[in-house]
Scaffold this motif. Sequence first.
Motif, PDB file in Angstrom:
ATOM      1  N   ASP A  69       0.802  -1.220   0.000  1.00  0.00           N
ATOM      2  CA  ASP A  69       0.000   0.000   0.000  1.00  0.00           C
ATOM      3  C   ASP A  69       0.840   1.278   0.000  1.00  0.00           C
ATOM      4  N   GLY A  70       2.152   1.146  -0.109  1.00  0.00           N
ATOM      5  CA  GLY A  70       3.003   2.329  -0.120  1.00  0.00           C
ATOM      6  C   GLY A  70       2.963   3.088   1.196  1.00  0.00           C
ATOM      7  N   ALA A  71       2.835   2.366   2.306  1.00  0.00           N
ATOM      8  CA  ALA A  71       2.713   3.007   3.613  1.00  0.00           C
ATOM      9  C   ALA A  71       4.048   3.155   4.341  1.00  0.00           C
ATOM     10  N   HIS A  72       5.134   2.613   3.761  1.00  0.00           N
ATOM     11  CA  HIS A  72       6.419   2.581   4.472  1.00  0.00           C
ATOM     12  C   HIS A  72       7.572   3.012   3.558  1.00  0.00           C
ATOM     13  N   GLY A  82      18.379   1.714  -4.226  1.00  0.00           N
ATOM     14  CA  GLY A  82      18.431   2.694  -5.312  1.00  0.00           C
ATOM     15  C   GLY A  82      17.061   3.036  -5.847  1.00  0.00           C
ATOM     16  N   PHE A  83      16.097   2.165  -5.594  1.00  0.00           N
ATOM     17  CA  PHE A  83      14.717   2.423  -5.987  1.00  0.00           C
ATOM     18  C   PHE A  83      13.791   1.519  -5.193  1.00  0.00           C
ATOM     19  N   ILE A  84      12.553   1.946  -5.074  1.00  0.00           N
ATOM     20  CA  ILE A  84      11.537   1.235  -4.304  1.00  0.00           C
ATOM     21  C   ILE A  84      10.358   0.945  -5.227  1.00  0.00           C
ATOM     22  N   GLU A  85       9.869  -0.292  -5.214  1.00  0.00           N
ATOM     23  CA  GLU A  85       8.651  -0.625  -5.958  1.00  0.00           C
ATOM     24  C   GLU A  85       7.575  -1.053  -4.972  1.00  0.00           C
ATOM     25  N   ILE A  86       6.424  -0.375  -5.019  1.00  0.00           N
ATOM     26  CA  ILE A  86       5.321  -0.672  -4.120  1.00  0.00           C
ATOM     27  C   ILE A  86       4.186  -1.353  -4.893  1.00  0.00           C
ATOM     28  N   GLY A  87       3.218  -1.927  -4.157  1.00  0.00           N
ATOM     29  CA  GLY A  87       2.147  -2.699  -4.767  1.00  0.00           C
ATOM     30  C   GLY A  87       2.425  -4.192  -4.544  1.00  0.00           C
ATOM     31  N   THR A  88       1.654  -5.048  -5.154  1.00  0.00           N
ATOM     32  CA  THR A  88       0.725  -4.823  -6.242  1.00  0.00           C
ATOM     33  C   THR A  88      -0.560  -4.196  -5.710  1.00  0.00           C
ATOM     34  N   VAL A  89      -1.057  -3.183  -6.444  1.00  0.00           N
ATOM     35  CA  VAL A  89      -2.277  -2.494  -6.078  1.00  0.00           C
ATOM     36  C   VAL A  89      -3.350  -2.788  -7.121  1.00  0.00           C
ATOM     37  N   THR A  90      -4.593  -2.834  -6.668  1.00  0.00           N
ATOM     38  CA  THR A  90      -5.732  -3.081  -7.554  1.00  0.00           C
ATOM     39  C   THR A  90      -6.679  -1.887  -7.495  1.00  0.00           C
ATOM     40  N   PRO A  91      -7.585  -1.758  -8.477  1.00  0.00           N
ATOM     41  CA  PRO A  91      -8.475  -0.597  -8.465  1.00  0.00           C
ATOM     42  C   PRO A  91      -9.278  -0.471  -7.175  1.00  0.00           C
ATOM     43  N   PRO A  93     -10.215  -1.972  -3.128  1.00  0.00           N
ATOM     44  CA  PRO A  93      -9.627  -2.732  -2.017  1.00  0.00           C
ATOM     45  C   PRO A  93     -10.090  -4.185  -2.053  1.00  0.00           C
ATOM     46  N   GLN A  94      -9.218  -5.083  -1.599  1.00  0.00           N
ATOM     47  CA  GLN A  94      -9.623  -6.479  -1.468  1.00  0.00           C
ATOM     48  C   GLN A  94      -8.791  -7.134  -0.371  1.00  0.00           C
ATOM     49  N   PRO A  95      -9.376  -8.102   0.355  1.00  0.00           N
ATOM     50  CA  PRO A  95      -8.689  -8.690   1.506  1.00  0.00           C
ATOM     51  C   PRO A  95      -7.631  -9.714   1.148  1.00  0.00           C
ATOM     52  N   GLY A  96      -7.635 -10.202  -0.068  1.00  0.00           N
ATOM     53  CA  GLY A  96      -6.719 -11.274  -0.426  1.00  0.00           C
ATOM     54  C   GLY A  96      -7.276 -12.631  -0.047  1.00  0.00           C
ATOM     55  N   ASN A  97      -6.436 -13.631  -0.110  1.00  0.00           N
ATOM     56  CA  ASN A  97      -6.867 -14.999   0.156  1.00  0.00           C
ATOM     57  C   ASN A  97      -6.963 -15.274   1.659  1.00  0.00           C
ATOM     58  N   PRO A  98      -7.696 -16.317   2.052  1.00  0.00           N
ATOM     59  CA  PRO A  98      -7.831 -16.641   3.481  1.00  0.00           C
ATOM     60  C   PRO A  98      -6.478 -16.988   4.109  1.00  0.00           C
ATOM     61  N   LYS A  99      -6.359 -16.691   5.394  1.00  0.00           N
ATOM     62  CA  LYS A  99      -5.152 -17.042   6.150  1.00  0.00           C
ATOM     63  C   LYS A  99      -5.273 -18.470   6.667  1.00  0.00           C
ATOM     64  N   PRO A 100      -4.131 -19.152   6.899  1.00  0.00           N
ATOM     65  CA  PRO A 100      -2.752 -18.707   6.677  1.00  0.00           C
ATOM     66  C   PRO A 100      -2.407 -18.713   5.187  1.00  0.00           C
ATOM     67  N   ARG A 101      -1.555 -17.794   4.791  1.00  0.00           N
ATOM     68  CA  ARG A 101      -1.246 -17.620   3.371  1.00  0.00           C
ATOM     69  C   ARG A 101       0.216 -17.233   3.123  1.00  0.00           C
ATOM     70  N   LEU A 102       1.020 -17.303   4.180  1.00  0.00           N
ATOM     71  CA  LEU A 102       2.447 -17.008   4.058  1.00  0.00           C
ATOM     72  C   LEU A 102       3.208 -18.000   4.924  1.00  0.00           C
ATOM     73  N   PHE A 103       4.218 -18.680   4.321  1.00  0.00           N
ATOM     74  CA  PHE A 103       4.907 -19.771   5.000  1.00  0.00           C
ATOM     75  C   PHE A 103       6.415 -19.645   4.786  1.00  0.00           C
ATOM     76  N   ASN A 118      -3.703  -8.719  -1.649  1.00  0.00           N
ATOM     77  CA  ASN A 118      -4.378  -8.022  -0.553  1.00  0.00           C
ATOM     78  C   ASN A 118      -3.871  -6.581  -0.501  1.00  0.00           C
ATOM     79  N   ASN A 119      -4.782  -5.616  -0.593  1.00  0.00           N
ATOM     80  CA  ASN A 119      -4.384  -4.213  -0.556  1.00  0.00           C
ATOM     81  C   ASN A 119      -5.613  -3.352  -0.308  1.00  0.00           C
ATOM     82  N   LEU A 120      -5.378  -2.088  -0.010  1.00  0.00           N
ATOM     83  CA  LEU A 120      -6.461  -1.160   0.333  1.00  0.00           C
ATOM     84  C   LEU A 120      -6.948  -0.344  -0.854  1.00  0.00           C
ATOM     85  N   GLY A 121      -6.516  -0.707  -2.052  1.00  0.00           N
ATOM     86  CA  GLY A 121      -7.008  -0.040  -3.242  1.00  0.00           C
ATOM     87  C   GLY A 121      -6.109   1.089  -3.707  1.00  0.00           C
ATOM     88  N   VAL A 122      -6.243   1.443  -4.989  1.00  0.00           N
ATOM     89  CA  VAL A 122      -5.317   2.392  -5.602  1.00  0.00           C
ATOM     90  C   VAL A 122      -5.468   3.799  -5.036  1.00  0.00           C
TER      91      VAL A 122
END
Length: 339
Positions: A69-72, A82-91, A93-103, A118-122
């Motif tokens: 979400d480009g919050a940090h 040297g550069f920062i890439e943020i996202g992925t962002v979608t038009p 907001p969406q919660p993403g897939n159910p947890k657990p989802r990171l291992f 999962n993101n809060l929208g563009v």
Amino acid sequence: MLYPLLRPALFSLDPEDAHRFTLASLDIAHRLGLLNLLNLLPRATGKPVHVMGIDFPNPVGLAAGLDKDGAHINALAALGFGFIEIGTVTPRPQPGNPKPRLFRLPQGEALINRMGFNNLGVDNLVKNVEASGFTGVLGINIGKNKDTPNEQAVDDYLACLGAVYAHARYVTVNISSPNTQGLRELQKDEALDALLSAIKLRQSELAQRHGKYVPIALKIAPDLDDAQIAAIAALLMMHRIDAVIATNTTLARDAVAGLPYADETGGLSGAPVRAASTRVIAALAHHLKNEVPIIGVGGILSGADAQEKIAAGASLVQLYTGLIYRGPALVRECVQHLA
């Protein structure tokens, strides 16, 4: 130097909780000026590079996914990228897939994620970028909402492109995440041809409207055969796409077979994807013949790994999973190695 001491505590937490805690801690350290103390230490002198018409202070960037979400932005930039890439962002907001989802797969220095954009929208991302006041090189990675059918995917990409154009130094079109059903189908010939055509037309319109040209990069998967890579390279050149990012996460599991969590669905990143990513970079370099620059990402856990990507044909590199295992020292090591 502190990260090896902190890592066991972080690894004792749920991976998503550790992710949030780490970013929140970085923000606090940045606000207190503690990250600026890094500037008092001997730091690697970055070698500037000129890619996509952009001057990068060094060729080592942060890959999309860590700060969706480009919050940090400012705290992460203080680590020496040297550069920062943020996202992925979608038009929307969406919660993403159910947890657990990171291992975590520590024995393989790898992660498996099925986050699902999962993101809060563009609109939220744009507000965060504006509030950051960041003046460095910022890439914004765009995708489609999960419930948008592929037949209408171009509309989501165009909506995001229009929203972020004025705030990005470059925009990445992500069609290679394995965690949004059907997304990788957009890498196929006719679908990709149509998408790139629409993206380039909108880019031209936005360049005239805003009085500046913002380059477009395409992010592709490592799970492509030689014929698919050749076809994508031909379309990149035909549509005059400004860069290609190789690669996203892999669906392959051969390198982690038998490890805990290896059978979890999602994209595998980290050390096991290094060779596949480098293979795609080398194949792209062969077909593109320096007409389209390559940004190399996948399995970089050392300066030597970063150099391998450059030797294969990349002009820039990006880090993500390596940071989880090596910490911020990896940024310095890669910058120094490439300098």
